[in-house]
Design an enzyme around this catalytic site. Structure first.
Site, PDB file in Angstrom:
ATOM      1  N   ASP A   1      -5.644  -7.264   4.042  1.00  0.00           N
ATOM      2  CA  ASP A   1      -6.873  -6.652   3.521  1.00  0.00           C
ATOM      3  C   ASP A   1      -7.750  -7.734   2.903  1.00  0.00           C
ATOM      4  O   ASP A   1      -8.945  -7.825   3.178  1.00  0.00           O
ATOM      5  CB  ASP A   1      -6.498  -5.590   2.475  1.00  0.00           C
ATOM      6  CG  ASP A   1      -7.722  -4.926   1.876  1.00  0.00           C
ATOM      7  OD1 ASP A   1      -8.623  -4.557   2.646  1.00  0.00           O
ATOM      8  OD2 ASP A   1      -7.777  -4.788   0.642  1.00  0.00           O
TER       9      ASP A   1
ATOM     10  N   ASP B   1      -1.726 -17.846  -0.618  1.00  0.00           N
ATOM     11  CA  ASP B   1      -2.749 -18.544  -1.408  1.00  0.00           C
ATOM     12  C   ASP B   1      -3.306 -19.734  -0.626  1.00  0.00           C
ATOM     13  O   ASP B   1      -4.515 -19.953  -0.551  1.00  0.00           O
ATOM     14  CB  ASP B   1      -2.199 -18.976  -2.786  1.00  0.00           C
ATOM     15  CG  ASP B   1      -0.872 -19.715  -2.713  1.00  0.00           C
ATOM     16  OD1 ASP B   1      -0.214 -19.709  -1.644  1.00  0.00           O
ATOM     17  OD2 ASP B   1      -0.475 -20.314  -3.737  1.00  0.00           O
TER      18      ASP B   1
ATOM     19  N   LYS C   1       4.440 -14.899   1.121  1.00  0.00           N
ATOM     20  CA  LYS C   1       4.603 -15.607  -0.148  1.00  0.00           C
ATOM     21  C   LYS C   1       6.103 -15.779  -0.379  1.00  0.00           C
ATOM     22  O   LYS C   1       6.674 -15.277  -1.361  1.00  0.00           O
ATOM     23  CB  LYS C   1       3.922 -14.774  -1.262  1.00  0.00           C
ATOM     24  CG  LYS C   1       3.810 -15.464  -2.597  1.00  0.00           C
ATOM     25  CD  LYS C   1       2.769 -16.573  -2.662  1.00  0.00           C
ATOM     26  CE  LYS C   1       2.817 -17.266  -4.013  1.00  0.00           C
ATOM     27  NZ  LYS C   1       1.916 -18.435  -4.090  1.00  0.00           N
TER      28      LYS C   1
ATOM     29  N   TYR D   1       0.804  -1.216   0.000  1.00  0.00           N
ATOM     30  CA  TYR D   1       0.000   0.000   0.000  1.00  0.00           C
ATOM     31  C   TYR D   1       0.843   1.274   0.000  1.00  0.00           C
ATOM     32  O   TYR D   1       0.400   2.309  -0.476  1.00  0.00           O
ATOM     33  CB  TYR D   1      -0.911   0.042   1.237  1.00  0.00           C
ATOM     34  CG  TYR D   1      -2.232  -0.646   1.093  1.00  0.00           C
ATOM     35  CD1 TYR D   1      -2.316  -1.911   0.529  1.00  0.00           C
ATOM     36  CD2 TYR D   1      -3.397  -0.042   1.545  1.00  0.00           C
ATOM     37  CE1 TYR D   1      -3.530  -2.557   0.431  1.00  0.00           C
ATOM     38  CE2 TYR D   1      -4.616  -0.683   1.444  1.00  0.00           C
ATOM     39  CZ  TYR D   1      -4.684  -1.938   0.888  1.00  0.00           C
ATOM     40  OH  TYR D   1      -5.893  -2.570   0.796  1.00  0.00           O
TER      41      TYR D   1
ATOM     42  N   ASP E   1     -11.342  -9.786   4.623  1.00  0.00           N
ATOM     43  CA  ASP E   1     -12.668  -9.820   3.986  1.00  0.00           C
ATOM     44  C   ASP E   1     -13.169 -11.259   3.903  1.00  0.00           C
ATOM     45  O   ASP E   1     -14.342 -11.548   4.162  1.00  0.00           O
ATOM     46  CB  ASP E   1     -12.613  -9.232   2.561  1.00  0.00           C
ATOM     47  CG  ASP E   1     -12.990  -7.756   2.526  1.00  0.00           C
ATOM     48  OD1 ASP E   1     -12.661  -7.052   3.502  1.00  0.00           O
ATOM     49  OD2 ASP E   1     -13.601  -7.308   1.541  1.00  0.00           O
TER      50      ASP E   1
HETATM   51  C1  IPM Z   1     -10.082  -1.750   4.626  1.00  0.00           C
HETATM   52  C2  IPM Z   1     -10.489  -1.068   3.347  1.00  0.00           C
HETATM   53  C3  IPM Z   1      -9.429  -0.021   3.004  1.00  0.00           C
HETATM   54  C4  IPM Z   1      -8.129  -0.756   2.796  1.00  0.00           C
HETATM   55  C5  IPM Z   1      -9.761   0.851   1.780  1.00  0.00           C
HETATM   56  C6  IPM Z   1     -11.081   1.577   1.954  1.00  0.00           C
HETATM   57  C7  IPM Z   1      -8.661   1.825   1.470  1.00  0.00           C
HETATM   58  O1  IPM Z   1     -10.655  -2.000   2.334  1.00  0.00           O
HETATM   59  O2  IPM Z   1      -9.934  -1.063   5.646  1.00  0.00           O
HETATM   60  O3  IPM Z   1      -9.933  -2.973   4.598  1.00  0.00           O
HETATM   61  O4  IPM Z   1      -7.871  -1.271   1.713  1.00  0.00           O
HETATM   62  O5  IPM Z   1      -7.349  -0.827   3.750  1.00  0.00           O
HETATM   63 MG    MG Z   2     -10.528  -4.031   2.984  1.00  0.00          MG
END
Ligand code: IPM
Ligand code: MG
Length: 358
Positions: free
Chosen positions: A248, A224, A192, A141, A252
């Site tokens: 990230d 992975d 990785k 990032y 999710d």
């Molecule tokens: C998160 C979100 C953020 C990230 C975005 C909104 C920049 O997806 O906090 O997971 O990628 O960190």
């Molecule tokens: Mg996110």
């Protein structure tokens, strides 16, 4: 001493869900002896609309002066065509970096009442309790060089860099091991290393850090495979520590194991334990303003704030118990609703939690 809490609603559903979390904060101050004062600030698209920047200087200053920050969400289609530097996401990344909030804790806990909301079989997710420790101010990032350039041929070339220094890896490693010591004493470091040099270094440093935690079992997993294992048998994990973008993505995935991304809070901490607390979901422009969003991830972010920055674990217990009680009562927002449950909107859910605290 009175603690200062900075509230940054941001954009989209951020505004609605933060309002509900503030009801909870208000109840904690009025009825449970929390000594705190609340201030508001602008971030993301809201910052851009008011001040022409997603991270107004005043917001960063307010953040520096606060003991803890509660953030809703940032972003929306309206801002997608802006220059990258002016986009709402840049405000979020800017405050994370500006306040050196390098340690992002993302717990994925399954509330037993929601086992049927998960897309996985109940026996696979029952009792799930994972802590993802995501490095938040380095890696892909933030790495330099980055950009898009035009080659002599006229073709464009885009690039980003996954960069970590040993000290950055060490400090996030220590956070993960410290947390593991209070849990089941297992750390899985996800990288990785079969392909990336930076991951090879990550693994070496994790092995070094592990020497200071003889009681903790350290394992390594390629990212992975980690994604596959999370979907296959998530209960094998206790603490996962990983790079910014890997975290990230995996967080999710982990959120869905618990039924809804609308349930998961997070804490982003600096080296002194000061933190910013936010739901891990986004601003959900498609349902913004409709009063449909689930405020529980934000309310549970308040509970993490009480635990990690305000030294009121007792009140964190109150909030978490109230959320459990509301789920027991069958109260559900649309994202976690199932047959036979009472479907409510954002504000009703917030009210139900406040009522259950009493
Ligand atoms: C998160 C979100 C953020 C990230 C975005 C909104 C920049 O997806 O906090 O997971 O990628 O960190
Ligand atoms: Mg996110």
């Amino acid at each position: 001493m009175t603690k200062k809490i900075l509230v940054l609603p941001g954009d989209g559903i951020g505004v609605e869900i933060v309002a509900e979390a503030e009801k909870v904060l208000g109840a904690l101050v009025n009825d449970f002896g929390l000594d705190a004062e609340i201030e508001h600030g602008l971030i993301g698209g809201a910052g851009y609309d008011a001040e022409g920047t997603p991270l107004p200087a005043k917001t960063l200053e307010q953040g520096r002066n606060a003991d803890a920050i509660l953030l809703g969400a940032v972003g929306g289609p309206k801002y997608d065509t802006l220059d990258r530097a002016l986009r709402p996401e840049k405000g979020l990344l800017g405050i994370r970096a500006g306040l050196e909030l390098f340690a992002n804790l993302r717990p994925a806990i399954l509330y037993p009442q929601l086992a049927s909301a998960s897309s996985l079989k109940p026996e696979i997710v029952a009792g799930l309790d994972i802590m993802i420790v995501r490095e938040l101010t380095g890696g892909l990032y933030f790495g330099e060089p980055r950009g898009v350039e035009t080659l002599p041929s006229g073709e464009r070339r885009g690039y980003n860099s996954m960069v970590y220094t040993e000290s950055e890896i060490e400090r996030i490693g220590r956070v993960a091991f410290d947390i593991a010591m209070k849990r089941n004493k297992q750390v899985c470091s996800v990288e990785k290393a079969n392909v990336l040099e930076v991951s090879g270094l990550w693994r070496e440093v994790m092995l070094d850090v592990a020497k200071d935690y003889p009681e903790v079992e350290l394992t390594h997993m390629y990212v992975d495979n980690a994604a596959m294992q999370l979907a296959k048998w998530p209960k094998q994990f206790d603490v996962i520590v990983t790079e910014n973008m890997f975290g990230d993505i995996l967080s999710d995935l982990a959120s869905m194991l618990t039924g809804s991304i609308g349930m998961l809070p997070s804490a982003s901490l600096d080296k002194h334990g000061k933190g910013m607390y936010e739901p891990i979901h986004g601003s959900a422009p498609d349902i913004a303003g409709l009063g449909l969003a689930n405020p529980l991830a934000t309310i549970l972010s308040v509970s993490m704030m009480l635990r990690y920055s305000l030294e009121r674990a007792d009140l964190a217990d109150v909030v978490e118990a109230a959320v459990g009680k509301v789920l027991d009562q069958g109260i559900r927002t649309a994202d976690i609703w199932s047959e036979g449950m009472t479907r409510v909107g954002t504000a009703e859910m917030g009210d139900a939690v406040v009522a259950a605290m009493k």
